[in-house]
Design an enzyme around this catalytic site. Sequence first.
Site, PDB file in Angstrom:
ATOM      1  N   GLY A 182      50.272  33.260  40.156  1.00  0.00           N
ATOM      2  CA  GLY A 182      49.577  33.031  38.634  1.00  0.00           C
ATOM      3  C   GLY A 182      49.792  34.622  37.971  1.00  0.00           C
TER       4      GLY A 182
ATOM      5  CB  ILE B 110      46.820  32.284  42.305  1.00  0.00           C
ATOM      6  CG1 ILE B 110      45.948  33.537  42.458  1.00  0.00           C
ATOM      7  CG2 ILE B 110      45.961  31.015  41.259  1.00  0.00           C
ATOM      8  CD1 ILE B 110      46.265  34.266  41.149  1.00  0.00           C
TER       9      ILE B 110
ATOM     10  CB  THR C  70      44.602  35.404  46.526  1.00  0.00           C
ATOM     11  OG1 THR C  70      43.765  34.372  46.304  1.00  0.00           O
ATOM     12  CG2 THR C  70      45.215  35.744  45.025  1.00  0.00           C
TER      13      THR C  70
ATOM     14  N   GLY D 220      37.643  36.880  41.201  1.00  0.00           N
ATOM     15  CA  GLY D 220      37.317  35.604  41.848  1.00  0.00           C
ATOM     16  C   GLY D 220      36.577  35.624  43.001  1.00  0.00           C
TER      17      GLY D 220
ATOM     18  CB  THR E 222      44.667  37.093  52.902  1.00  0.00           C
ATOM     19  OG1 THR E 222      43.484  37.355  53.135  1.00  0.00           O
ATOM     20  CG2 THR E 222      45.283  35.823  53.860  1.00  0.00           C
TER      21      THR E 222
ATOM     22  N   GLY F 266      37.170  43.183  45.281  1.00  0.00           N
ATOM     23  CA  GLY F 266      38.159  42.405  44.753  1.00  0.00           C
ATOM     24  C   GLY F 266      39.339  43.332  44.794  1.00  0.00           C
TER      25      GLY F 266
ATOM     26  CD  GLU G 178      43.830  41.993  38.176  1.00  0.00           C
ATOM     27  OE1 GLU G 178      44.368  41.972  37.061  1.00  0.00           O
ATOM     28  OE2 GLU G 178      42.665  41.691  38.478  1.00  0.00           O
TER      29      GLU G 178
HETATM   30 MO1  MOS Z   1      44.857  38.528  36.290  1.00  0.00          MO
HETATM   31  S1  MOS Z   1      45.926  39.659  35.011  1.00  0.00           S
HETATM   32  O1  MOS Z   1      43.372  38.852  36.038  1.00  0.00           O
HETATM   33  O2  MOS Z   1      45.380  36.789  36.637  1.00  0.00           O
END
Ligand code: MOS
Length: 724
Positions: free
Chosen positions: A245, A471, A473, A514, A600, A667, A670
Amino acid sequence: MTAVTTGTPTPTPSVGRAHTRIEGRDKVTGAARYAAEVPFDGLAHGWLVLSTVARGRIRAVDAEPVLAMPGVLAVLDHRNAPRLDTDYIGLLGTRPDPTCAVFQHDRVPHRGWPVALVVAETSEQAREAAEALVVHYEQEPHDVGFRSGHPDAYALDSHGPAVTEKGDLAAQLAASAVVVDAEYTTPEEHHNPMEPHAATARWEGGRLEVIDSNQGATWVVGELANLFSLDPASVRVRSEHVGGGFGSKGVRAHQVAAVMAATVLQRPVRVVLTRRQMFSLAGYRSPTAQRVRLGADADGRLRALEHGSLSLTSTVHEFVESSAGAARVMYDADAHHTANRVVRLDVPTPTWMRAPGEAPGSFALEAALDELAEKCGLDPIELRLRNEPAKGPVSGLPFAGRNLPACFREGARRFGWADRDPRPGLRRDGRWLLGTGTAAASFPAGAAPSTATVTAHPDGGFTVRISAADIGTGARTALTLLAADALRVAPERVRVLIGDSDFGPAMIAGGSMGTRSWAWAVTAAAAELLDRLAHGTGIPPEGITVRSDTAAAIGALPPAERHSFGAQFAEVAVDTATGEVRVRRMLGVFAAGRIVNPLTARNQLLGGMIWGISMALHEEAVRDRASGGHVGADLAGYHVATHADVPHIEAHWIEDHDPRDPVGIKGIGEIGVVGAAAAVANAVWHATGVRHRSLPIRPDRVLTDTGGARPGTRTPPDGGAPDA
Ligand code: MOS
């Protein structure tokens, strides 16, 4: 009634131990179905027709000949498509993104705008007919030329204010012993996941059902319900497996078109985007032009920090790539100014792309820090340690954990930084010049309200239901481990069901929020269930179900600067005769809270770092000024790092436990990409002595850049033109 046997004895904790993906076997054997693979009876296929002009109006759509083609069922366009409601406040408290409100008007805001949907019995018939559809346009002059100093640029708020200003910048710069003043540019970048966007819509018993590939099923329900004026309870969206995603899989044109066609034809309709269409319809990262000014005392203490970023958005919707936000967290200064500006051009609407803001912002800021370290004669890590802020530079709030120095210490030890000769251009290995570089990383650690249910079954098993999205992850696996620990059972006794909006509202797989958000809801429900079981007499055949909602708990969190941090290291080899840059090794150390599944998690961090290599050296979408479209809108023309580009990479993490945090997870989706491109670019300077301030560091730039350009003298990254 069955006696309660759950809860004791407590098994070995699952969180923190490597666990392969729950659905891994299904994926590698092909049993896991992606959105376009789910079988439907009576399925019709829609194919989007995209505009071939960059700006203008649709004068006519020659539907008649196409309707006579084999299998064609309908042509939907602005004249006959269902009307949408676009006057509502959406997920982010803003008006809906009209990017997905297709076929509502005759305006063409960019090349690649959906102008029609052709529906046919088979996908091949739909494609054939869509390619035969003649659309007449009234063309208008367009502007797709992004450049710094564009006269139409304006400041635009995003999640925070567009502009933050503290102190007298000019005075502090004048009082500084050392000043860096440079412009950095990043090109248009695309996050095309391997699984293309795809949706199938059908009406079933008065309910709209959508099988989709998205980052949040209840998010898509909310937007579709609003657009089509439906009760959200009458819409169900499912996305069991999602093949990537990165921010691109929200509500987009194809879901809306599929719902329109299913409504008009009263049969299931599937719309799948092609790879080429994704370059126009899936969103992307805007190019940026960023000016960073740093002023410091001779010992490196920052007196002045200015970070201004310009990005582009479409004429349809305002989206800002808030690259100047990085400085608001990372470094303080007596005068501290940041500003995010945009310019509206005749291009598709950009969107969130992995580490939106932070990825390009950290390139500029962390490269500028490296330039400052050079000018101060300081080690770049030492410079950063001397500028560790005690509180949020802009917010003034305390940090809920800021383990950046520990990341640098651990990274330096593992990477072997201590012996580094800071002088550039000295190390040689045959035809290669060698260099090393480092950069800091940060990413917000937020949480959003979510609901979950946990059911205890008489056989000792448990079922968790949450509208989470995996997605790629490993979210499903992470939630299984978390639920197992919360229920004090082995993970084999827990079944986690996700990707179904009927499970109730939950945070999307986005913003690196998430797992933190879902874990909170799942563990809250599990704790209450255990409590209920401890005080009950038994479990009835239908089980005992407890529902949680974390809205109140999240609302009660004390305000703080909550972030993950990281230290990135890279070693590169540069062939100055060919311009080739090779990353030889990379190492990242992260402070990202509790790590749920090391297997992961490492995968996520490595993926982000590899994306950093890609960003530094390869990625660049080239837009043709004349046509307004892309040159090479596919994964052959758009270069990404592949196996041969990826060397030895290590991702590590340090203990980062905040006892006051109710979840402990921060998290990791990113932060891996943040600072990674800067570390590579800083290493290229260390190898060659030349600063490359425009990404990607292409061979032609290595051959021609001198690194001495002043702000404003560079060609922007809009046409792929080499630097002036
Ligand atoms: Mo991300 S750019 O917060 O799916």
